[in-house]
Design a protein around this motif. Structure first.
Motif, PDB file in Angstrom:
ATOM      1  N   ARG A   5     -66.260  23.312 -64.802  1.00 48.26           N
ATOM      2  CA  ARG A   5     -66.638  23.177 -65.702  1.00 48.26           C
ATOM      3  C   ARG A   5     -65.648  23.495 -66.913  1.00 48.26           C
ATOM      4  N   SER A   6     -63.972  23.062 -66.636  1.00 50.48           N
ATOM      5  CA  SER A   6     -62.686  23.239 -67.216  1.00 50.48           C
ATOM      6  C   SER A   6     -61.847  22.976 -65.863  1.00 50.48           C
ATOM      7  N   HIS A   7     -60.341  22.626 -66.375  1.00 51.58           N
ATOM      8  CA  HIS A   7     -59.246  23.327 -66.256  1.00 51.58           C
ATOM      9  C   HIS A   7     -58.156  23.319 -66.398  1.00 51.58           C
ATOM     10  N   ALA A   8     -56.834  22.842 -66.627  1.00 48.41           N
ATOM     11  CA  ALA A   8     -56.222  23.998 -67.005  1.00 48.41           C
ATOM     12  C   ALA A   8     -54.667  23.845 -65.949  1.00 48.41           C
ATOM     13  N   LEU A   9     -53.420  22.388 -66.943  1.00 50.83           N
ATOM     14  CA  LEU A   9     -52.503  22.533 -66.313  1.00 50.83           C
ATOM     15  C   LEU A   9     -51.256  23.752 -66.604  1.00 50.83           C
ATOM     16  N   VAL A  10     -51.040  24.576 -65.596  1.00 50.54           N
ATOM     17  CA  VAL A  10     -50.075  25.756 -65.913  1.00 50.54           C
ATOM     18  C   VAL A  10     -48.831  25.107 -65.431  1.00 50.54           C
ATOM     19  N   PRO A  11     -47.851  25.031 -66.243  1.00 48.83           N
ATOM     20  CA  PRO A  11     -46.869  25.018 -65.978  1.00 48.83           C
ATOM     21  C   PRO A  11     -46.077  26.230 -65.437  1.00 48.83           C
ATOM     22  N   MET A  12     -45.185  25.821 -63.893  1.00 50.74           N
ATOM     23  CA  MET A  12     -44.524  27.314 -63.257  1.00 50.74           C
ATOM     24  C   MET A  12     -43.327  26.875 -63.534  1.00 50.74           C
ATOM     25  N   PRO A  13     -42.726  27.523 -63.274  1.00 48.44           N
ATOM     26  CA  PRO A  13     -41.070  28.629 -63.479  1.00 48.44           C
ATOM     27  C   PRO A  13     -40.610  28.356 -62.216  1.00 48.44           C
ATOM     28  N   ALA A  14     -41.090  27.372 -61.316  1.00 44.88           N
ATOM     29  CA  ALA A  14     -40.150  27.007 -59.613  1.00 44.88           C
ATOM     30  C   ALA A  14     -38.457  26.019 -59.794  1.00 44.88           C
ATOM     31  N   ASP A  15     -37.776  27.388 -60.111  1.00 44.41           N
ATOM     32  CA  ASP A  15     -36.667  27.149 -60.300  1.00 44.41           C
ATOM     33  C   ASP A  15     -35.662  27.540 -59.052  1.00 44.41           C
ATOM     34  N   ARG A  16     -34.187  27.737 -58.855  1.00 45.23           N
ATOM     35  CA  ARG A  16     -33.529  27.739 -58.292  1.00 45.23           C
ATOM     36  C   ARG A  16     -33.782  29.305 -57.954  1.00 45.23           C
ATOM     37  N   ALA A  17     -34.329  30.510 -58.556  1.00 44.06           N
ATOM     38  CA  ALA A  17     -33.872  32.036 -58.549  1.00 44.06           C
ATOM     39  C   ALA A  17     -36.006  32.315 -58.095  1.00 44.06           C
ATOM     40  N   ALA A  18     -36.652  31.076 -57.893  1.00 40.84           N
ATOM     41  CA  ALA A  18     -37.611  31.447 -57.049  1.00 40.84           C
ATOM     42  C   ALA A  18     -37.541  30.658 -55.653  1.00 40.84           C
ATOM     43  N   HIS A  19     -36.503  29.576 -55.109  1.00 42.95           N
ATOM     44  CA  HIS A  19     -36.299  29.298 -54.376  1.00 42.95           C
ATOM     45  C   HIS A  19     -35.526  30.026 -53.197  1.00 42.95           C
ATOM     46  N   ARG A  20     -34.891  30.671 -54.444  1.00 40.05           N
ATOM     47  CA  ARG A  20     -34.244  31.986 -53.342  1.00 40.05           C
ATOM     48  C   ARG A  20     -34.783  33.010 -52.891  1.00 40.05           C
ATOM     49  N   ALA A  21     -35.534  33.349 -53.605  1.00 42.85           N
ATOM     50  CA  ALA A  21     -36.817  34.453 -53.668  1.00 42.85           C
ATOM     51  C   ALA A  21     -37.928  34.221 -52.653  1.00 42.85           C
ATOM     52  N   PHE A  22     -38.433  32.811 -52.306  1.00 41.41           N
ATOM     53  CA  PHE A  22     -39.525  31.879 -50.770  1.00 41.41           C
ATOM     54  C   PHE A  22     -38.153  31.664 -49.992  1.00 41.41           C
ATOM     55  N   ARG A  23     -36.933  32.215 -49.903  1.00 41.62           N
ATOM     56  CA  ARG A  23     -36.018  31.955 -48.323  1.00 41.62           C
ATOM     57  C   ARG A  23     -35.993  33.028 -48.261  1.00 41.62           C
ATOM     58  N   GLY A  24     -35.724  34.726 -48.350  1.00 41.05           N
ATOM     59  CA  GLY A  24     -36.070  35.616 -47.931  1.00 41.05           C
ATOM     60  C   GLY A  24     -37.250  35.908 -47.118  1.00 41.05           C
ATOM     61  N   LEU A  25     -38.361  35.606 -48.399  1.00 38.68           N
ATOM     62  CA  LEU A  25     -39.876  35.323 -47.359  1.00 38.68           C
ATOM     63  C   LEU A  25     -39.721  33.916 -46.262  1.00 38.68           C
ATOM     64  N   LEU A  26     -39.000  33.017 -45.636  1.00 39.10           N
ATOM     65  CA  LEU A  26     -38.586  32.339 -44.819  1.00 39.10           C
ATOM     66  C   LEU A  26     -38.219  33.548 -43.482  1.00 39.10           C
ATOM     67  N   GLU A  27     -37.286  33.903 -44.479  1.00 39.06           N
ATOM     68  CA  GLU A  27     -36.694  34.957 -43.170  1.00 39.06           C
ATOM     69  C   GLU A  27     -37.783  35.690 -42.741  1.00 39.06           C
ATOM     70  N   GLY A  28     -37.725  36.356 -43.434  1.00 33.09           N
ATOM     71  CA  GLY A  28     -38.690  37.949 -42.975  1.00 33.09           C
ATOM     72  C   GLY A  28     -40.077  37.057 -42.118  1.00 33.09           C
ATOM     73  N   THR A  29     -40.572  35.498 -42.142  1.00 33.17           N
ATOM     74  CA  THR A  29     -41.415  34.772 -41.781  1.00 33.17           C
ATOM     75  C   THR A  29     -41.107  34.790 -40.119  1.00 33.17           C
ATOM     76  N   ARG A  30     -39.616  34.441 -39.797  1.00 27.63           N
ATOM     77  CA  ARG A  30     -39.029  34.173 -38.975  1.00 27.63           C
ATOM     78  C   ARG A  30     -38.976  35.864 -37.922  1.00 27.63           C
ATOM     79  N   TRP A  31     -38.523  36.258 -38.281  1.00 26.81           N
ATOM     80  CA  TRP A  31     -38.141  37.118 -38.296  1.00 26.81           C
ATOM     81  C   TRP A  31     -39.752  38.040 -37.146  1.00 26.81           C
ATOM     82  N   LEU A  32     -41.316  37.995 -38.132  1.00 25.62           N
ATOM     83  CA  LEU A  32     -42.158  38.072 -37.650  1.00 25.62           C
ATOM     84  C   LEU A  32     -42.765  37.418 -36.726  1.00 25.62           C
TER      85      LEU A  32
END
Length: 274
Positions: free
Chosen positions: A225-252
């Motif tokens: 019954r509704s919708h919303a576009l929510v902007p997200m700050p997907a910047d370089r800092a967020a990408h660095r955080a993802f890369r840390g999770l990526l490294e952890g995923t590879r190890w696991l």
């Protein structure tokens, strides 16, 4: 869950094969599923299970005497079945959204229809011309150097810049039957950042093209019954955080599931003097 092109499920989760050859690429959602704690899932599962038991308490009580094992199995499956239903609905909403954006026939699905209607309302509210403003839909994005891949739901031009200038948005659809339209999770930012900073996209003929410069990112929440576009700050800092999770995923994913136990050395017997 839908199966994007070149994606396959493994015992370690989803991986993408690279049409150009080379090693498989771990999927963005696989990284997030492996390395991000979903703290809300346990309370949600408990809530569903308790509500099910209380709603069906008389029949459950009667059956416990003669069918304890089956009743227990059914109760344990309550949250899994609900999760599977939600995932299936999300897949169908995604498929309908893709078909609509491409101008293709949309399957008749009464449960999906309200969500698709909200997508149409959102597109109309921004004055979107599907032929002019949609850059891509369900496009595979690769980052071969870092070893991951994912699928972008929608690349679209919206008049959000100064003076109504068109900006290229990377948008991820999220559907839910229960969550408010403006609600998002922090890991949504990580997902968008991972896709935004990919180096390559695959064209329909599986040839490479550079990832277009993305100016804005957001989650488009579609509800019945509704919708919303929510902007997200997907910047370089967020990408660095993802890369840390990526490294952890590879190890696991590479770590063994068992290790040999260490046994104590034999202690020599000491005899008493006669």
């Amino acid at each position: 869950m839908t199966q994007p092109r070149h994606a396959r499920d493994t015992e370690r989760g989803r991986y993408y094969s690279d049409p150009a050859g080379g090693p498989d690429l771990v999927s963005v959602t696989n990284v997030l599923d492996t390395a991000v704690a979903k703290k809300a899932l346990v309370p949600w599962a408990v809530k569903l299970t308790v509500e099910h038991v209380l709603t069906h308490l008389p029949s459950i009580t009667l059956r416990l005497v003669t069918d304890h094992t089956e009743v227990a199995r059914e109760i344990k499956a309550v949250h899994r079945d609900a999760k599977d239903r939600a995932a299936n609905l999300g897949d169908r909403v995604h498929a309908a959204a893709e078909a609509h954006v491409l101008g293709a026939p949309v399957a008749d699905d009464p449960e999906v229809a309200p969500y698709l209607h909200q997508l149409k309302l959102w597109l109309a509210s921004w004055g979107v011309d599907l032929n002019k403003h949609v850059e891509a839909t369900e496009i595979t994005c690769l980052h071969r150097r870092l070893g991951y891949a994912g699928t972008a739901d929608l690349l679209i031009w919206l008049p959000t810049g100064p003076g109504g200038r068109l900006e290229l948005w990377l948008i991820d659809y999220k559907s839910s039957a229960t969550r408010p339209a403006k609600s998002v999770y922090p890991e949504n930012t990580l997902q968008l950042a991972a896709l935004r900073f990919c180096e390559t996209v695959l064209l329909p003929d599986d040839t490479d093209a550079p990832m277009p410069p993305i100016e804005r990112t957001g989650v488009l929440n579609l509800r019945a019954r509704s919708h919303a576009l929510v902007p997200m700050p997907a910047d370089r800092a967020a990408h660095r955080a993802f890369r840390g999770l990526l490294e952890g995923t590879r190890w696991l994913h590479a770590a063994p599931s068992t290790y040999p136990a260490l046994t104590a050395p034999a202690v020599p017997q000491i005899r008493k003097a006669a």
